[in-house]
Motif scaffolding. Structure first.
Motif, PDB file in Angstrom:
ATOM      1  N   ARG A 126     -10.395   2.107  -3.034  1.00 57.69           N
ATOM      2  CA  ARG A 126      -9.883   1.462  -1.832  1.00 57.69           C
ATOM      3  C   ARG A 126      -8.444   0.978  -2.048  1.00 57.69           C
ATOM      4  O   ARG A 126      -7.981   0.078  -1.360  1.00 57.69           O
ATOM      5  CB  ARG A 126     -10.766   0.278  -1.443  1.00 57.69           C
ATOM      6  N   VAL A 127      -7.755   1.576  -2.993  1.00 53.89           N
ATOM      7  CA  VAL A 127      -6.380   1.185  -3.314  1.00 53.89           C
ATOM      8  C   VAL A 127      -5.408   2.119  -2.600  1.00 53.89           C
ATOM      9  O   VAL A 127      -5.492   3.337  -2.747  1.00 53.89           O
ATOM     10  CB  VAL A 127      -6.127   1.222  -4.832  1.00 53.89           C
ATOM     11  N   LEU A 128      -4.481   1.559  -1.823  1.00 51.40           N
ATOM     12  CA  LEU A 128      -3.483   2.333  -1.091  1.00 51.40           C
ATOM     13  C   LEU A 128      -2.100   2.004  -1.621  1.00 51.40           C
ATOM     14  O   LEU A 128      -1.628   0.880  -1.482  1.00 51.40           O
ATOM     15  CB  LEU A 128      -3.527   2.021   0.409  1.00 51.40           C
ATOM     16  N   ALA A 129      -1.463   2.963  -2.239  1.00 49.71           N
ATOM     17  CA  ALA A 129      -0.098   2.780  -2.734  1.00 49.71           C
ATOM     18  C   ALA A 129       0.925   3.386  -1.786  1.00 49.71           C
ATOM     19  O   ALA A 129       2.112   3.071  -1.865  1.00 49.71           O
ATOM     20  CB  ALA A 129       0.046   3.406  -4.117  1.00 49.71           C
ATOM     21  N   GLU A 130       0.464   4.234  -0.876  1.00 51.10           N
ATOM     22  CA  GLU A 130       1.345   4.883   0.089  1.00 51.10           C
ATOM     23  C   GLU A 130       0.712   4.819   1.475  1.00 51.10           C
ATOM     24  O   GLU A 130      -0.487   4.605   1.613  1.00 51.10           O
ATOM     25  CB  GLU A 130       1.593   6.349  -0.302  1.00 51.10           C
ATOM     26  N   PHE A 147       5.617   2.986   4.508  1.00 48.74           N
ATOM     27  CA  PHE A 147       5.511   1.659   5.097  1.00 48.74           C
ATOM     28  C   PHE A 147       6.891   1.166   5.523  1.00 48.74           C
ATOM     29  O   PHE A 147       7.914   1.597   4.989  1.00 48.74           O
ATOM     30  CB  PHE A 147       4.922   0.672   4.086  1.00 48.74           C
ATOM     31  N   HIS A 148       6.910   0.263   6.483  1.00 51.93           N
ATOM     32  CA  HIS A 148       8.159  -0.360   6.908  1.00 51.93           C
ATOM     33  C   HIS A 148       8.858  -0.956   5.683  1.00 51.93           C
ATOM     34  O   HIS A 148       8.213  -1.617   4.857  1.00 51.93           O
ATOM     35  CB  HIS A 148       7.862  -1.458   7.934  1.00 51.93           C
ATOM     36  N   PRO A 149      10.176  -0.742   5.512  1.00 44.58           N
ATOM     37  CA  PRO A 149      10.886  -1.250   4.325  1.00 44.58           C
ATOM     38  C   PRO A 149      10.706  -2.747   4.103  1.00 44.58           C
ATOM     39  O   PRO A 149      10.625  -3.206   2.955  1.00 44.58           O
ATOM     40  CB  PRO A 149      12.346  -0.907   4.628  1.00 44.58           C
ATOM     41  N   ARG A 150      10.624  -3.520   5.178  1.00 49.16           N
ATOM     42  CA  ARG A 150      10.451  -4.970   5.019  1.00 49.16           C
ATOM     43  C   ARG A 150       9.070  -5.305   4.471  1.00 49.16           C
ATOM     44  O   ARG A 150       8.903  -6.286   3.751  1.00 49.16           O
ATOM     45  CB  ARG A 150      10.692  -5.667   6.354  1.00 49.16           C
ATOM     46  N   VAL A 163      -6.328   3.167   9.340  1.00 49.92           N
ATOM     47  CA  VAL A 163      -6.570   1.919  10.064  1.00 49.92           C
ATOM     48  C   VAL A 163      -6.179   0.718   9.207  1.00 49.92           C
ATOM     49  O   VAL A 163      -5.486  -0.193   9.657  1.00 49.92           O
ATOM     50  CB  VAL A 163      -8.053   1.802  10.488  1.00 49.92           C
ATOM     51  N   ALA A 164      -6.640   0.712   7.966  1.00 49.90           N
ATOM     52  CA  ALA A 164      -6.336  -0.398   7.063  1.00 49.90           C
ATOM     53  C   ALA A 164      -4.835  -0.533   6.834  1.00 49.90           C
ATOM     54  O   ALA A 164      -4.280  -1.638   6.862  1.00 49.90           O
ATOM     55  CB  ALA A 164      -7.061  -0.208   5.728  1.00 49.90           C
ATOM     56  N   ALA A 165      -4.160   0.596   6.622  1.00 51.49           N
ATOM     57  CA  ALA A 165      -2.729   0.570   6.325  1.00 51.49           C
ATOM     58  C   ALA A 165      -1.907   0.070   7.508  1.00 51.49           C
ATOM     59  O   ALA A 165      -1.016  -0.782   7.352  1.00 51.49           O
ATOM     60  CB  ALA A 165      -2.252   1.960   5.907  1.00 51.49           C
ATOM     61  N   LEU A 224       4.300  -7.707   8.957  1.00 48.93           N
ATOM     62  CA  LEU A 224       5.475  -7.852   9.821  1.00 48.93           C
ATOM     63  C   LEU A 224       5.392  -9.124  10.660  1.00 48.93           C
ATOM     64  O   LEU A 224       6.392  -9.827  10.849  1.00 48.93           O
ATOM     65  CB  LEU A 224       5.611  -6.630  10.731  1.00 48.93           C
ATOM     66  N   ALA A 225       4.200  -9.431  11.164  1.00 49.63           N
ATOM     67  CA  ALA A 225       4.018 -10.660  11.938  1.00 49.63           C
ATOM     68  C   ALA A 225       4.258 -11.893  11.075  1.00 49.63           C
ATOM     69  O   ALA A 225       4.875 -12.868  11.512  1.00 49.63           O
ATOM     70  CB  ALA A 225       2.607 -10.689  12.534  1.00 49.63           C
ATOM     71  N   GLU A 226       3.769 -11.862   9.825  1.00 50.19           N
ATOM     72  CA  GLU A 226       3.996 -12.988   8.908  1.00 50.19           C
ATOM     73  C   GLU A 226       5.480 -13.161   8.618  1.00 50.19           C
ATOM     74  O   GLU A 226       5.991 -14.283   8.552  1.00 50.19           O
ATOM     75  CB  GLU A 226       3.229 -12.747   7.602  1.00 50.19           C
ATOM     76  N   LEU A 227       6.188 -12.045   8.440  1.00 50.53           N
ATOM     77  CA  LEU A 227       7.618 -12.124   8.161  1.00 50.53           C
ATOM     78  C   LEU A 227       8.385 -12.673   9.353  1.00 50.53           C
ATOM     79  O   LEU A 227       9.363 -13.413   9.181  1.00 50.53           O
ATOM     80  CB  LEU A 227       8.154 -10.734   7.787  1.00 50.53           C
ATOM     81  N   GLU A 228       7.947 -12.334  10.552  1.00 54.62           N
ATOM     82  CA  GLU A 228       8.596 -12.880  11.737  1.00 54.62           C
ATOM     83  C   GLU A 228       8.426 -14.393  11.802  1.00 54.62           C
ATOM     84  O   GLU A 228       9.366 -15.124  12.115  1.00 54.62           O
ATOM     85  CB  GLU A 228       8.019 -12.231  12.990  1.00 54.62           C
ATOM     86  N   LYS A 229       7.206 -14.853  11.513  1.00 58.08           N
ATOM     87  CA  LYS A 229       6.952 -16.297  11.563  1.00 58.08           C
ATOM     88  C   LYS A 229       7.740 -17.039  10.490  1.00 58.08           C
ATOM     89  O   LYS A 229       8.335 -18.078  10.738  1.00 58.08           O
ATOM     90  CB  LYS A 229       5.459 -16.567  11.402  1.00 58.08           C
TER      91      LYS A 229
END
Length: 221
Positions: free
Chosen positions: A11-15, A32-35, A174-176, A184-189
């Motif tokens: 269940r490990v996703l590196a990409e 993934f998004h660079p941020r 779905v998970a990714a 992204l939402a956490e970074l916005e906050k």
């Protein structure tokens, strides 16, 4: 104390897992998004990976294969003689995305979209029982499914719980995407409170990034 189960090695996703069809995808970026990648490397993912559990709600008519789909991914089993699921049931799956633990709660619920704002979710249109179609039948059905997914602004997938075709790939996607939207939402906050570290979402970005701050649930229809 951590009460969540450890992440399984498979269940490990590196990409970032890729979409099934570019014609009906939430976005077609290769990575993934660079941020998001940067935040994971710097351990700045906020509650994502520690306290946040995202929910996947599977919606569909009776006997379309919702439970079989969940069981194929979570338990790697297929039972054609199972009894119909009544009410709510769920499984908890743990992933590791870019080195960060991430939890998905898989639920199937008949009136899920009545209880959740469709505009606040990531939507997937899943065609089940792919094994029952001949290649010629599938081509025709996929054409209609892609059109429907585009109208719904959903990402299209076709799977077979019997053979396992595309099941793992679908849930990893779905998970990714859910992980990406949550980070992204956490970074916005957090960016709103930190000068020089504001996350700006441009109008040229895809729908996934434009609505990342609103998307807290993932829905599979």
């Amino acid at each position: 104390m951590n009460i969540l189960a450890p992440v399984r090695r498979d269940r490990v996703l590196a990409e970032l897992p890729q979409c099934l069809r570019k014609e009906a995808a939430l976005h077609v970026h290769k990575g993934f998004h660079p941020r998001v990648t940067c935040a994971c490397q710097e351990h700045r993912t906020g509650t994502v990976g520690r306290f946040k559990i995202s929910k996947v709600i599977v919606v569909g008519d009776l006997s379309v294969g919702k439970t079989c789909l969940i069981n194929r991914f979570c338990k790697d089993t297929f039972d054609k003689n199972y009894k119909a699921t009544i009410g709510v049931d769920f499984e908890m799956e743990r992933f590791e995305v870019l080195g960060v633990p991430f939890s998905l709660q898989l639920q199937w619920l008949a009136d899920a979209l009545k209880e959740n704002d469709p505009s606040s979710v990531l939507l997937f249109l899943v065609g089940s029982k792919k094994d029952l179609s001949t290649p010629a039948q599938y081509v025709l059905m996929e054409k209609d499914a892609l059109k429907m997914a585009q109208e719904m602004k959903a990402e299209y997938w076709a799977v077979s719980s019997l053979t396992g075709e595309n099941v793992r790939e679908f849930f990893f996607r779905v998970a990714a995407l859910t992980f990406e939207a949550n980070v992204l939402a956490e970074l916005e906050k957090s960016g709103a409170r930190r000068i020089g570290d504001v996350v700006r979402i441009s109008s040229e970005d895809s729908n996934l990034y434009l609505t990342a701050s609103k998307k807290k649930l993932t829905c599979c229809r």
